[in-house]
Design an enzyme around this catalytic site. Sequence first.
Site, mmCIF file in Angstrom:
data_model
loop_
_atom_site.group_PDB
_atom_site.id
_atom_site.type_symbol
_atom_site.label_atom_id
_atom_site.label_comp_id
_atom_site.label_asym_id
_atom_site.label_seq_id
_atom_site.Cartn_x
_atom_site.Cartn_y
_atom_site.Cartn_z
ATOM 1 N N GLN A 153 -0.961 32.481 -45.874
ATOM 2 C CA GLN A 153 -0.363 31.215 -46.267
ATOM 3 C C GLN A 153 -0.326 30.218 -45.114
ATOM 4 O O GLN A 153 -0.514 30.569 -43.947
ATOM 5 C CB GLN A 153 1.048 31.440 -46.799
ATOM 6 C CG GLN A 153 1.075 32.208 -48.117
ATOM 7 C CD GLN A 153 2.451 32.212 -48.748
ATOM 8 O OE1 GLN A 153 3.173 33.172 -48.648
ATOM 9 N NE2 GLN A 153 2.794 31.112 -49.398
ATOM 10 N N HIS A 154 -0.094 28.953 -45.492
ATOM 11 C CA HIS A 154 0.261 27.855 -44.582
ATOM 12 C C HIS A 154 -0.886 27.287 -43.761
ATOM 13 O O HIS A 154 -0.774 26.192 -43.227
ATOM 14 C CB HIS A 154 1.371 28.254 -43.595
ATOM 15 C CG HIS A 154 2.520 28.971 -44.192
ATOM 16 N ND1 HIS A 154 3.169 28.544 -45.339
ATOM 17 C CD2 HIS A 154 3.155 30.109 -43.821
ATOM 18 C CE1 HIS A 154 4.149 29.381 -45.617
ATOM 19 N NE2 HIS A 154 4.163 30.333 -44.723
ATOM 20 N N ASP A 157 -0.608 35.369 -49.824
ATOM 21 C CA ASP A 157 -0.573 36.817 -49.654
ATOM 22 C C ASP A 157 0.726 37.448 -50.112
ATOM 23 O O ASP A 157 0.732 38.539 -50.705
ATOM 24 C CB ASP A 157 -0.886 37.203 -48.211
ATOM 25 C CG ASP A 157 -0.070 36.443 -47.173
ATOM 26 O OD1 ASP A 157 0.836 35.661 -47.556
ATOM 27 O OD2 ASP A 157 -0.332 36.626 -45.969
#
Length: 474
Positions: free
Chosen positions: A71-72, A227
């Site tokens: 992520q991110h 995830d």
Amino acid sequence: MTLVAGVDSSTQSCKVVVRDAGSGALVREGRAPHPEGTEVDPAAWEAALRTALAEAGGLDDVAAVAVGGQQHGMVCLDSDGRVVRDALLWNDTRSAQAATDLTAELGGPQAWADAVGLVPVASFTVTKLRWLAEAEPANAARTAAVCLPHDWLTWQLAGAPGLDALVTDRGDASGTGYWSPAQESYRPDLLERAFGRTPVLPRVLAPAERAGTVAGGGAVLGPGTGDNAAAALGISAEPGDVVLSIGTSGVVSTVSTTPSADPSGTVAGFADATGNFLPLVVTLNAARVLDATARLLGVDHAELSRLALSAPAGAGGLVLVPYLEGERTPDRPRSTGAVHGLTLATATPAHLARAAVEGLLCGLADGLEAIAAQGNPVRRVLLVGGGARSEAVRRLAPAVLGVPVLVPPPGEYVADGAARQAAWVLAGGDTPPVWPATSTETYEADPVPAVRERYAEVRDLTADRAAADGERPG
């Protein structure tokens, strides 16, 4: 037999599983490594994906595929779809000051929690975009679209058909800092505050909505997800289940039917991949704490566990604060690791091994406590991830956490969740297909609250000093 594939494009590697859509039975699998670092050329992810897919037998006989990804991460594309610069990953802390600035500019943590269910820290994409605008204005000016790692890989599988074809899902979008789980919509005002304008953003798909097809192959593409949401789907987590995942990061998450908004910033109010919500706490330092300690002691992981289990609870007062790469929870990006309570009696490999495992678990215990304090019932705790393979982690976890721990068999739960989503896209309906539950092993131990009490006494000492000195890890 109808086959589906799930991808886990994680920080360290890419894993692919091919499963039977009806039963979930594993048919074949593959993997490939990712380069190290906190910024990576996305082309490396695609190369690893292609290698892992080839090792898993390809997609020619696969009906659907979905991607779960870290992520991110900030992936910036120009107007022709080319990558503008290496992607900044979730564990890159250079945007720490941007997070502080953005929090203050909107009116403080409560304003952000109300707006998007989280408070900015360096991990979130919105802070990386502010950093880009300030530190690399030429690259910011070239950026026509912004997406996340899983979005970019899904787009690549589809043949990169144009910026307007970028898609994501609510689970991954909820970790950007400019998408609201409660409102189910982007917050362009927050993006403009961070970046100065609103680039093209991926369309947010419904949990089982088709994202297109694989270029030249015909397999249906699922929306994919982040995830953590993929792992929850892969382990069939339900409301009241708490999942403790010990991988590159440490994650404590629970499936909830209502959105969360924690103004302290400890709990991030994410969405999940099914239409529910996934409040979670993330630590930057998890399994690699065990790796680093094993390397320091010159032993393998089996011997590290044996040493840890041979030392007394609390390691005789020796405490390892495991902020080896800075930390996200608590928000201390400039801090470093530290050892407290070193004496002649505790200066042994066994005591250090025990302190490392207990320090790792204490961080997760703090996260579990924060999740519960948000009104989330704790029905059961499931321990997964590479760190769950450690015998010491499994046996010490219930004593530190204060609750019994269930450990499923080792598996690729992010990739499994992506595969289950792919099967859901094929089957349709309001809920994902039910695959037979895996057996779990239960670990129980008498709680030892003194371990967390001693950890709480010392965890902030070095962190505060590092922050005052203005030092950054690495």
